[in-house]
Design a protein around this motif. Structure first.
Motif, PDB file in Angstrom:
ATOM      1  N   LYS A  20      38.683  37.380  49.850  1.00  0.00           N
ATOM      2  CA  LYS A  20      39.564  37.900  48.846  1.00  0.00           C
ATOM      3  C   LYS A  20      40.831  37.539  49.126  1.00  0.00           C
ATOM      4  O   LYS A  20      41.555  37.252  47.854  1.00  0.00           O
ATOM      5  N   ARG A  21      41.202  37.065  50.203  1.00  0.00           N
ATOM      6  CA  ARG A  21      42.742  37.183  50.395  1.00  0.00           C
ATOM      7  C   ARG A  21      42.880  35.496  50.098  1.00  0.00           C
ATOM      8  O   ARG A  21      43.705  34.921  49.295  1.00  0.00           O
ATOM      9  N   ALA A  23      41.200  34.096  47.940  1.00  0.00           N
ATOM     10  CA  ALA A  23      40.981  33.871  46.236  1.00  0.00           C
ATOM     11  C   ALA A  23      42.271  34.184  45.913  1.00  0.00           C
ATOM     12  O   ALA A  23      42.614  33.283  44.817  1.00  0.00           O
ATOM     13  N   ASP A  24      42.971  34.834  46.437  1.00  0.00           N
ATOM     14  CA  ASP A  24      44.444  35.324  45.712  1.00  0.00           C
ATOM     15  C   ASP A  24      45.231  33.812  46.047  1.00  0.00           C
ATOM     16  O   ASP A  24      46.092  33.502  45.223  1.00  0.00           O
ATOM     17  N   ILE A  27      44.291  31.489  43.340  1.00  0.00           N
ATOM     18  CA  ILE A  27      44.820  31.828  42.072  1.00  0.00           C
ATOM     19  C   ILE A  27      46.404  31.452  42.026  1.00  0.00           C
ATOM     20  O   ILE A  27      46.773  31.219  41.080  1.00  0.00           O
ATOM     21  N   ALA A  84      34.554  36.591  44.056  1.00  0.00           N
ATOM     22  CA  ALA A  84      35.754  37.069  44.056  1.00  0.00           C
ATOM     23  C   ALA A  84      36.727  36.731  43.043  1.00  0.00           C
ATOM     24  O   ALA A  84      37.736  37.595  42.625  1.00  0.00           O
ATOM     25  N   LEU A  85      36.887  35.230  42.809  1.00  0.00           N
ATOM     26  CA  LEU A  85      37.740  34.851  41.715  1.00  0.00           C
ATOM     27  C   LEU A  85      37.369  35.353  40.429  1.00  0.00           C
ATOM     28  O   LEU A  85      38.533  35.779  39.929  1.00  0.00           O
ATOM     29  N   ASP A  87      36.053  38.176  39.738  1.00  0.00           N
ATOM     30  CA  ASP A  87      36.406  39.612  39.867  1.00  0.00           C
ATOM     31  C   ASP A  87      37.921  39.875  39.468  1.00  0.00           C
ATOM     32  O   ASP A  87      38.268  40.802  38.967  1.00  0.00           O
ATOM     33  N   LYS A  88      38.594  38.924  40.147  1.00  0.00           N
ATOM     34  CA  LYS A  88      40.206  39.084  39.884  1.00  0.00           C
ATOM     35  C   LYS A  88      40.549  38.377  38.439  1.00  0.00           C
ATOM     36  O   LYS A  88      41.952  38.392  38.343  1.00  0.00           O
ATOM     37  N   TYR A  90      39.543  35.400  37.211  1.00  0.00           N
ATOM     38  CA  TYR A  90      39.734  34.010  37.096  1.00  0.00           C
ATOM     39  C   TYR A  90      38.433  33.312  36.787  1.00  0.00           C
ATOM     40  O   TYR A  90      37.593  33.424  37.809  1.00  0.00           O
TER      41      TYR A  90
END
Ligand code: ADP
Ligand code: ASP
Ligand code: MG
Length: 403
Positions: A20-21, A23-24, A27, A84-85, A87-88, A90
């Motif tokens: 998840k990190r 993915a951030d 982004i 994860a992307l 979900d955020k 993107y």
């Protein structure tokens, strides 16, 4: 379109939290206006676990099936990262090597990339998606899955970047390329830049931070590689052409490896045809000989010593046993406890006396050198494995490789 290929190694995606990190971080790059292609390795030690399982069911796992198994590691991480992307918020899509037609040679477990079909990636990028690609894998013309050798995701990333005419960033669990593996030399210095040539030497001599083929490929395409930490926001290292280098030192870095063994064969007939036969037989078994030393005694006999990769020692033992049956006078031994230490630097082309400084450091500390080889930009020498840490420290200090 400004395309960037980012590669995240196994430890960087070792847990779902880390995914998840990552993915951030991806982004952020996307928001900076880049079209982002991401290459990922298998999570943490997933590849090691797959290999261990294979060994539980077979002493000598079939190589095609081994790659069928190993490619699953990266399939897990790409799917989780794409999820994860998404979900955020993107849009993202993941692809296996097979889906991108990453065509390779058929040498299972050490295949070479022949070509990549960029069509699917191009399409997805034009649809504004983040593309997530499985590293380390490809497929033969006959549709068999292949892998590129341990650490091969770096090579997947470089090959993709070259194909897409993109820039390439390698994110890992250290802040860049250091003068020496920081796990082996605590005060190693982080380099601002290093040449392809030096990095290739270091990678082949035990600096596992980059896959050798990735650096070679980047050099062939003059593609600069930026190596930096996944989670720390610090300046990393550029791997690039020598003319761009910022730092001018004689020795850029060092590496050490416990991956070799030394074979010594004594009392051989002293002629070139013996050498030819001996090394011919090793070559026939695809045993990769690195260092060689040879001596002819006053009695007209020949002693030969060479280093070979540890994993080929059984093959070499078999050859030597056969030789001894044919030539009962010969004696041979295998030394398993050796360390190969190397210093690397473009400056060696123009500076002499480096070998003398190495030998002095060893002599002053009563460390025996068992074998030496040099190339234009490196010196490697073999010491007893128990001296490895001490030699790394001594050489690190002697050549200013520490902070
Ligand atoms: P990844 O999973 O991201 O591909 P690797 O384990 O393959 O990471 O490579 C990173 C490791 O390489 C570091 O943890 C470090 O111990 C090791 N390493 C070896 N030599 C060097 C070096 N000269 N500079 C930096 N790291 C090095
Ligand atoms: N997962 C593979 C390995 O562990 C490839 C890589 O990490 O680059 O070797
Ligand atoms: Mg790696």
């Amino acid at each position: 379109m400004n395309i960037v290929v980012q590669k995240y190694g196994g430890t960087s995606v070792g847990t779902t939290e880390k995914i998840k990190r990552v993915a951030d971080k991806i982004i952020q790059k996307k928001n900076d206006g880049y079209a982002v292609v991401v290459v990922v390795s298998a999570m943490g030690k997933a590849t090691d676990h797959l290999i261990a399982m294979a060994k539980e069911v077979s002493k000598n796992p079939d190589s095609r099936e081994m790659d069928m198994l190993l490619t699953t590691g990266e399939q897990v991480s790409i799917a989780l990262l794409a999820m994860a992307l998404i979900d955020k918020g993107y849009p993202a899509v993941s692809y296996t090597g097979h889906q991108l037609r990453i065509t390779t040679s058929s040498a299972h477990q050490h295949a070479r990339i022949i070509d990549i079909d960029p069509a699917r990636v191009d399409r997805a990028l034009r649809e504004d998606k983040i593309v997530v690609v499985a590293g380390f894998q490809g497929v033969t013309e006959e549709q068999a899955y292949t892998t590129l050798g341990r650490g091969g995701s770096d090579t997947s990333a470089v090959a993709l970047a070259a194909k897409l005419k993109a820039s390439c960033e390698i994110y890992t669990d250290v802040e860049g390329i250091y003068t020496m593996d920081p796990r082996k030399l605590k005060n190693a210095r982080k380099l601002q830049s290093i040449s392809y040539e030096e990095m290739m030497e270091m990678a082949s001599l035990g600096a596992g931070v980059m896959h050798y083929r990735a650096v070679e490929l980047a050099g062939n395409y003059s593609l600069p590689l930026y190596v930096a930490s996944t989670f720390a926001d610090t300046q990393g290292t550029m791997i690039e052409g020598a003319s761009k280098l910022m730092e001018q030192t004689v020795i850029t870095g060092m590496a050490s490896s416990l991956d070799d063994v030394q074979i010594t064969v004594r009392h051989l007939p002293a002629d070139a045809s013996t050498l030819y036969r001996l090394f011919g037989e090793l070559a026939q078994e695809e045993i990769n000989v690195d260092m060689i030393s040879q001596m002819i005694t006053d009695a007209g006999e020949m002693h030969v010593s060479c280093t070979i990769p540890k994993e080929t020692k059984e093959l070499a033992q078999r050859i030597m046993t056969r030789w001894q049956v044919e030539n009962p006078q010969i004696r041979w031994e295998l030394n398993l406890d050796i360390a190969k230490v190397s210093v690397v630097g473009l400056g060696m082309r123009t500076h002499s006396g480096i070998a003398a400084r190495v030998f002095k450091a060893m002599a002053d500390n009563d460390i025996e050198i068992r074998m030496v080889t040099t190339s234009e930009i490196r010196i490697s020498w073999v010491v007893d494995a128990r001296h490895e840490d001490k030699v790394v420290l001594l050489i690190g200090q002697a050549f200013g490789l520490t902070t």
